[in-house]
Design an enzyme around this catalytic site. Structure first.
Site, PDB file in Angstrom:
ATOM      1  N   LEU A   8       0.688  -1.173  -0.112  1.00 61.19           N
ATOM      2  CA  LEU A   8       0.086   0.018   0.035  1.00 61.19           C
ATOM      3  C   LEU A   8       0.880   1.154  -0.175  1.00 61.19           C
ATOM      4  O   LEU A   8       1.565   1.580   1.001  1.00 61.19           O
ATOM      5  CB  LEU A   8      -1.009   0.082   1.005  1.00 61.19           C
ATOM      6  CG  LEU A   8      -1.734  -1.287   1.458  1.00 61.19           C
ATOM      7  CD1 LEU A   8      -2.711  -1.052   2.785  1.00 61.19           C
ATOM      8  CD2 LEU A   8      -2.613  -1.701   0.266  1.00 61.19           C
ATOM      9  N   ARG A  15       1.139  13.826   7.499  1.00 62.82           N
ATOM     10  CA  ARG A  15       1.939  14.023   8.628  1.00 62.82           C
ATOM     11  C   ARG A  15       3.384  14.331   8.201  1.00 62.82           C
ATOM     12  O   ARG A  15       4.010  14.878   9.077  1.00 62.82           O
ATOM     13  CB  ARG A  15       1.742  12.830   9.827  1.00 62.82           C
ATOM     14  CG  ARG A  15       0.385  13.099  10.352  1.00 62.82           C
ATOM     15  CD  ARG A  15       0.221  11.684  11.042  1.00 62.82           C
ATOM     16  NE  ARG A  15      -0.087  10.354  10.305  1.00 62.82           N
ATOM     17  CZ  ARG A  15      -0.451   9.374  10.536  1.00 62.82           C
ATOM     18  NH1 ARG A  15      -0.296   8.915  11.793  1.00 62.82           N
ATOM     19  NH2 ARG A  15      -0.749   8.417   9.768  1.00 62.82           N
TER      20      ARG A  15
HETATM   21  C1  UD1 Z   1      -2.263   1.908   9.841  1.00 61.33           C
HETATM   22  C2  UD1 Z   1      -3.143   1.036  10.683  1.00 61.33           C
HETATM   23  C3  UD1 Z   1      -3.009   0.782  12.160  1.00 61.33           C
HETATM   24  C4  UD1 Z   1      -1.227   0.445  12.221  1.00 61.33           C
HETATM   25  C5  UD1 Z   1      -0.487   1.276  11.468  1.00 61.33           C
HETATM   26  C6  UD1 Z   1       1.023   0.614  11.558  1.00 61.33           C
HETATM   27  C7  UD1 Z   1      -5.319   1.298   9.287  1.00 61.33           C
HETATM   28  C8  UD1 Z   1      -6.744   1.848   9.398  1.00 61.33           C
HETATM   29  N1  UD1 Z   1      -4.561   1.729  10.310  1.00 61.33           N
HETATM   30  O1  UD1 Z   1      -2.546   3.159  10.532  1.00 61.33           O
HETATM   31  O2  UD1 Z   1      -3.786  -0.015  12.658  1.00 61.33           O
HETATM   32  O3  UD1 Z   1      -1.005   0.413  13.533  1.00 61.33           O
HETATM   33  O4  UD1 Z   1      -0.787   1.541  10.103  1.00 61.33           O
HETATM   34  O5  UD1 Z   1       1.821   1.458  10.982  1.00 61.33           O
HETATM   35  O6  UD1 Z   1      -4.847   0.483   8.530  1.00 61.33           O
HETATM   36  N2  UD1 Z   1      -2.629   3.930   2.324  1.00 61.33           N
HETATM   37  C9  UD1 Z   1      -3.262   3.766   0.828  1.00 61.33           C
HETATM   38  N3  UD1 Z   1      -4.477   4.211   0.825  1.00 61.33           N
HETATM   39  C10 UD1 Z   1      -5.379   4.683   1.651  1.00 61.33           C
HETATM   40  C11 UD1 Z   1      -4.896   4.868   2.998  1.00 61.33           C
HETATM   41  C12 UD1 Z   1      -3.471   4.454   3.270  1.00 61.33           C
HETATM   42  O7  UD1 Z   1      -2.442   3.369   0.053  1.00 61.33           O
HETATM   43  O8  UD1 Z   1      -6.263   5.181   1.324  1.00 61.33           O
HETATM   44  C13 UD1 Z   1      -1.291   3.427   2.546  1.00 61.33           C
HETATM   45  C14 UD1 Z   1      -0.384   4.634   2.945  1.00 61.33           C
HETATM   46  O9  UD1 Z   1       0.252   5.167   1.885  1.00 61.33           O
HETATM   47  C15 UD1 Z   1       0.424   4.078   4.001  1.00 61.33           C
HETATM   48  C16 UD1 Z   1      -0.251   2.623   4.461  1.00 61.33           C
HETATM   49  O10 UD1 Z   1      -1.412   2.600   3.572  1.00 61.33           O
HETATM   50  O11 UD1 Z   1       1.552   3.185   3.231  1.00 61.33           O
HETATM   51  C17 UD1 Z   1      -0.766   3.171   5.949  1.00 61.33           C
HETATM   52  O12 UD1 Z   1      -1.581   4.190   6.010  1.00 61.33           O
HETATM   53  P1  UD1 Z   1      -1.744   5.180   7.276  1.00 61.33           P
HETATM   54  O13 UD1 Z   1      -2.189   6.323   6.812  1.00 61.33           O
HETATM   55  O14 UD1 Z   1       0.007   5.624   7.528  1.00 61.33           O
HETATM   56  O15 UD1 Z   1      -2.000   4.351   8.153  1.00 61.33           O
HETATM   57  P2  UD1 Z   1      -1.689   4.489   9.680  1.00 61.33           P
HETATM   58  O16 UD1 Z   1      -2.437   5.776  10.200  1.00 61.33           O
HETATM   59  O17 UD1 Z   1      -0.265   4.637   9.991  1.00 61.33           O
HETATM   60 CA    CA Z   2       1.262   4.725   8.893  1.00 61.11          CA
END
Ligand code: UD1
Ligand code: CA
Length: 463
Positions: A8, A15
């Site tokens: 992903l 942030r």
């Molecule tokens: C996420 C998890 C959290 C975990 C943490 C660990 C969820 C809802 N939460 O939170 O439980 O503890 O990771 O690091 O999954 N991304 C997409 N498309 C989207 C949203 C996100 O591709 O629509 C990708 C982002 O680019 C990133 C990853 O998914 O690489 C994680 O997304 P991020 O928003 O950082 O999640 P966290 O809030 O860190």
């Molecule tokens: Ca993250």
């Protein structure tokens, strides 16, 4: 069974407060995404699918050289929604589905292998990785009941009691394909952020009375998510420490590993001695017994054995033969080849030049586009005038030449073997072997001039 990996990487990384998509921020000199791709590749996957969104075209380039497929997530509606974009790849997978995040770059292939193993052994619908974090803020918390993982609750949705849970979700999972496909259709966005959360699949598995397994990762650093610049600097330290430890075990001395940076494509020989604040980058190799003093940066260069680089030098795309010495404050620019036991001293800049065995340019010189033979002495302040404002020209200096201090060699020009260039000369024509070239205006002495001048200026001058 070979996993199908989904990474992903569609998010912007709000942030980070950056114009650059998070996956492209560099850790140890390489985009975050490449670290995750390396770990993914190590699992011997069937396919690697990248979910891209923000700056997809640029992020895609960071994956050049890896065998990946791309799916786009036009709108970032959450991690669950992101995985849904890869439904086709999931449906055609023959093994488990491994989900990784581009912002979890410290994860090792070893841990992923353990995850796959546990997933297979426990015949779970989903296996997640968790870790005990001293500061769990920002992570999803692993909610257990009588030691069984029940669900994940996100920081923003957590109750005060749940926020106290130290066990965090790493955001890395292994899924059984059928379960994942059905769960992706079942998750909703009834949460504080209004997003489709992938971790909600855990509670769904429980509801369906399917098995959930969790691999508790010993080293919380490994599952650290990079969300802020502060996280990035912490990750940088972790990578640095890992790399430095490996090189110390291979026989490299580092006086201060905390300030020593060694890129992952660098190789070092035994008994290399690195002083504090040394950075070795790119495809650099440092041979046995080299010593590099503080404040030096070496990029894409080859140092043979026993080379000494004195303080605060910059060496780019250059080659140094055995026993060569460089610096302090030297700059070797791309295309420089310094011969065996040659010396490039303080405040000397060399560009695209060959310096022969045992030759010396010890002080304050510019040597550009030059070919210098063996045992040549380049005096202090000698300059090759290689650029006429339009083109670069070559200077050739044959073996055994002595160039006196402050000479300017106006290229194109050739100095024959054993010739002598007088100090301060401006050389515009070729000099034959064994000749002396001198170009000075004759010195004029005016006896008593200085004291007469002082008298004329109104006795102000003191003797
Ligand atoms: C996420 C998890 C959290 C975990 C943490 C660990 C969820 C809802 N939460 O939170 O439980 O503890 O990771 O690091 O999954 N991304 C997409 N498309 C989207 C949203 C996100 O591709 O629509 C990708 C982002 O680019 C990133 C990853 O998914 O690489 C994680 O997304 P991020 O928003 O950082 O999640 P966290 O809030 O860190
Ligand atoms: Ca993250």
């Amino acid at each position: 069974m070979r996993p199908t990996v989904i990474i992903l990487a569609a998010g912007l990384g709000t942030r980070m407060k950056s114009g650059l998509a998070k996956a492209l921020h560099c850790l140890a000199g390489r985009p975050l995404l490449q670290h995750v791709l390396d770990a993914a590749r190590g699992t011997g996957p069937e396919r690697i699918v990248l979910v891209l969104g923000h700056q997809a075209d640029v992020v895609r380039k960071a994956a050049d050289g890896y065998r990946t497929e791309i799916v786009l997530q036009a709108e970032q509606l959450g991690t669950g929604h992101a995985v849904r974009q890869a439904s086709e790849a999931i449906a055609s997978a023959s093994g488990p589905i491994l989900i990784l995040c581009a912002d979890t770059p410290l994860l090792t292939t070893g841990t992923l292998a353990a995850l796959l193993e546990l997933h297979a052994a426990s015949r779970a619908a989903v296996t997640l990785i968790s870790a005990k974090a001293d500061n769990p803020f920002g992570y999803g918390r692993v909610v257990r009941s009588a030691s069984r993982v029940m669900r994940i609750v996100e920081e923003k949705d957590a109750t005060a009691a749940q926020k106290k849970i130290k066990e965090v979700n790493a955001g890395i999972y292994c899924f059984e394909k059928k379960f994942l496909l059905s769960a992706l259709g079942d998750i909703n966005k009834n949460n504080v952020q209004g997003e489709y959360y992938l971790p909600d699949t855990i509670a769904l598995a429980r509801k369906k009375k399917l098995r959930v397994a969790a691999l508790l990762c010993e080293d919380p650093n490994e599952v650290m998510g990079v969300n802020t610049r502060e996280d990035l600097s912490r990750a940088e330290h972790v990578v640095q420490r890992r790399t430095n430890r490996r090189w110390m075990l291979e026989g490299v001395t580092m006086l201060d590993p905390e300030t020593t940076f060694i890129g992952n494509t660098v190789s070092l020989g035994k008994d290399v001695l690195l002083y504090p604040n040394v950075r070795l980058e790119g495809k650099t190799s440092v041979g046995e017994g080299c010593t590099i003093y503080p404040g030096t940066r070496v990029i894409d260069s080859v140092l043979a054995s026993g080379v000494t680089v004195n303080d605060c030098s910059v060496i780019e795309e250059s080659e140094l033969a055995a026993g060569a010495t460089v610096g302090p404050f030297a700059h070797l620019r791309p295309g420089s080849r310094i011969g065996p036991r040659a010396r490039i001293g303080n405040f000397v800049e060399v560009k695209k030049s060959i310096i022969g065995e045992g030759s010396k340019a010890n002080h304050l010189s510019y040597i550009g586009d030059a070919t210098i033979g063996k045992d040549v002495n380049i005096g202090a302040g000698v300059i090759t005038c290689n650029y006429d404002g339009f083109e670069k020209h070559k200077t050739i200096i044959e073996d055994g030449v002595f160039v006196g201090s402050d000479a300017q060699l106006v290229a194109p020009v050739k100095i024959g073997k054993g010739a002598l260039i007088a100090a301060g000369a401006t050389i515009t024509r070729d000099v034959p072997p064994e000749a002396l070239a001198i170009s000075r205006t004759p010195q004029d002495i005016r006896e008593g001039f200085a004291s007469r001048r002082r008298r004329m200026k109104g006795k102000k001058g003191k003797t």
